[in-house]
Scaffold this motif. Structure first.
Motif, PDB file in Angstrom:
ATOM      1  N   GLY A 116      38.142  50.909  31.680  1.00  0.00           N
ATOM      2  CA  GLY A 116      39.110  51.631  32.058  1.00  0.00           C
ATOM      3  C   GLY A 116      38.780  51.987  33.392  1.00  0.00           C
ATOM      4  N   GLU A 135      38.290  48.832  38.246  1.00  0.00           N
ATOM      5  CA  GLU A 135      38.810  47.990  37.605  1.00  0.00           C
ATOM      6  C   GLU A 135      39.498  48.638  36.105  1.00  0.00           C
ATOM      7  OE1 GLU A 135      40.541  45.071  37.611  1.00  0.00           O
ATOM      8  OE2 GLU A 135      40.855  45.350  35.579  1.00  0.00           O
ATOM      9  N   THR A 137      41.731  47.457  33.847  1.00  0.00           N
ATOM     10  CA  THR A 137      42.312  46.309  32.771  1.00  0.00           C
ATOM     11  C   THR A 137      41.231  45.591  32.079  1.00  0.00           C
ATOM     12  OG1 THR A 137      44.480  46.151  33.426  1.00  0.00           O
ATOM     13  CG2 THR A 137      43.939  44.428  31.799  1.00  0.00           C
ATOM     14  N   LYS A 140      38.196  46.765  29.899  1.00  0.00           N
ATOM     15  CA  LYS A 140      38.203  47.123  28.527  1.00  0.00           C
ATOM     16  C   LYS A 140      38.033  45.880  27.458  1.00  0.00           C
ATOM     17  CE  LYS A 140      42.327  50.242  29.680  1.00  0.00           C
ATOM     18  NZ  LYS A 140      43.793  50.191  29.168  1.00  0.00           N
TER      19      LYS A 140
END
Length: 449
Positions: A116, A135, A137, A140
């Motif tokens: 996340g 970053e 997305t 994850k």
């Protein structure tokens, strides 16, 4: 108000005749060879891989298109769009679009992932030190030592990924490197040559094609896998319950009398081939089997486990023959067997040394973790002195003695760590195992970056 990653204005500008024709050329570079080979249309990609991947792939081609110059008025769509429509964009959106204009697709190795938030990315083509990327997305799902094809662009004092990000398997990465060596290297070169930024920028379609080829091959079916007899590889565990009043020693005497049974200890036998039976593998298939040190082929294993005698084989044909031999030799000493069958895909989907989910156990998790880690310690310590295919069938200790071998050992260790980290449950003992001691043992810890 558009966000910094919103390219809707640019995409509408693409509808102009001159740019639409230019984009067709780029689109053909990215997808033409793969679609022609499979006799498909781009719409079929969404059917096979899903809409999300189809959009990501389209985005890879579009981002490449943004970097290119054409023999039309304006030359480049970004330059022309900002000149005519730039006033509609926010300052941050314009900065992102300008960054895409000069961006370069490359292959990166991921490390230090903070879900996340951020990760470190090392360029496997151009080299250099790993760089920090903000970053939300992708972090994850990305794991330590994953490989990704991506464009990293500066934005607001940070490095961010563009939209077209593709996860690469080792096989896809090897295919990409082979293509780059063929395009930019000397004939029969084994090492990746130094590639100029403008040349790598022009080779962006190779990333898409390498990923597509590998993904289609894995998605549209594995090659047929057989044993050395030519039988399809399907793993059978045939469990014979012992009859009431029968002792394990009674079973052992009878199993020893079965032709081909070689006893390893009081409860375990290798079932060996007495003479060649093989039909051999067939074209387009993989042939897998196990042999003893003296070259004898192992057809299966027989093991006493509590009140059951287990026969483990890798084909239906062997399971049938082995079960018949056991029934003939043991007669009323065993009852009707139960059989568990697992395919290659099911075996690959199961984590190694798995712990049965939901199985009742009185073992505390910390104790179970310690036991599994001790087992892995022994297993990997033995592996250090055994030939490894990824190391050219050298042992890790042998490979670590040369500079080139040290790099291969580092890649092998990263592969082990990456596979371990991909356990669905992060608390799984396989996922929490530390490989750090192996890096130190082999003297390559300085390459762990």
């Amino acid at each position: 108000m558009p966000t910094s990653h919103d390219l809707k204005g640019l995409m509408k500008f693409l509808a102009r005749d001159e740019w639409r024709e230019c984009f067709k050329e780029v689109f053909e570079d990215h997808f033409g060879p793969a679609l022609d080979a499979g006799d498909m249309e781009f719409e079929d990609v969404a059917e096979i891989l899903g809409d999300d991947w189809a959009m990501t792939l389209w985005g890879c081609a579009f981002e490449d298109f943004l970097t290119q110059d054409f023999e039309v008025q304006g030359g480049n769509i970004v330059d022309e769009y900002l000149k005519r429509r730039g006033w509609k964009e926010t300052a941050q959106a314009k900065a992102y679009i300008k960054a895409l204009r000069t961006s370069i697709m490359s292959l990166y190795e991921v490390s230090e992932v903070i879900p996340g938030t951020s990760l470190m990315a090392r360029d496997l083509i151009r080299g250099g030190e790993p760089i920090a990327v903000s970053e939300g997305t992708a972090t994850k799902t990305l794991k330590q030592w994953d490989r990704i094809a991506a464009r990293i662009v500066p934005l607001g004092g940070k490095n961010v990924f563009a939209g077209g990000l593709l996860p690469f398997t080792l096989q896809a990465a090897d295919a990409l490197f082979d293509g780059l060596r063929l395009l930019f290297g000397k004939k029969n070169a084994k090492k990746l040559p130094a590639i100029k930024d403008e040349d790598l920028q022009a080779a962006a379609s190779m990333f898409t094609l390498s990923w597509l080829s590998d993904t289609f091959e894995r998605t549209m079916g594995m090659p047929s896998v057989q044993n050395a007899d030519g039988d399809d590889l399907v793993f059978h565990d045939v469990r014979f319950p012992l009859a009431a009043g029968v002792a394990q020693k009674d079973i052992a005497l009878q199993v020893n009398a079965i032709p081909g049974m070689s006893q390893e200890n009081g409860k375990f036998w290798n079932w060996l081939e007495e003479k060649p039976m093989g039909k051999g593998g067939h074209g387009g298939t993989l042939s897998l089997d196990t042999t003893m040190d003296n070259g004898s082929r192992v057809l299966g294993n027989v093991e006493m486990k509590g009140r059951f005698l287990h026969l483990a084989t890798n084909s239906a044909e062997r399971a049938e023959k082995g079960a018949a031999l056991i029934r003939q030799a043991l007669g009323d000493l065993v009852r009707t067997p139960l059989t568990e069958i697992r395919t290659v895909k099911q075996m690959m989907a199961d984590p190694p040394a798995r712990i049965q989910a939901g199985a009742p156990s009185d073992i505390p998790p910390e104790v179970a973790e310690q036991v599994v880690h001790q087992f892995l310690d022994r297993q990997y310590r033995e592996t250090l002195d055994q030939p490894v295919g990824m190391l050219g069938n050298k042992t890790p200790r042998q490979a670590a003695k040369s500079a080139a071998g040290r790099q291969e050992v580092a890649e092998w260790l990263k592969y082990l760590e990456n596979q371990s980290s991909r356990q669905p449950d992060r608390a799984n003992p396989m996922a929490t195992y530390s490989f750090e001691w192996m890096w130190h043992e082999l003297g390559v810890f300085d390459l762990r970056q």
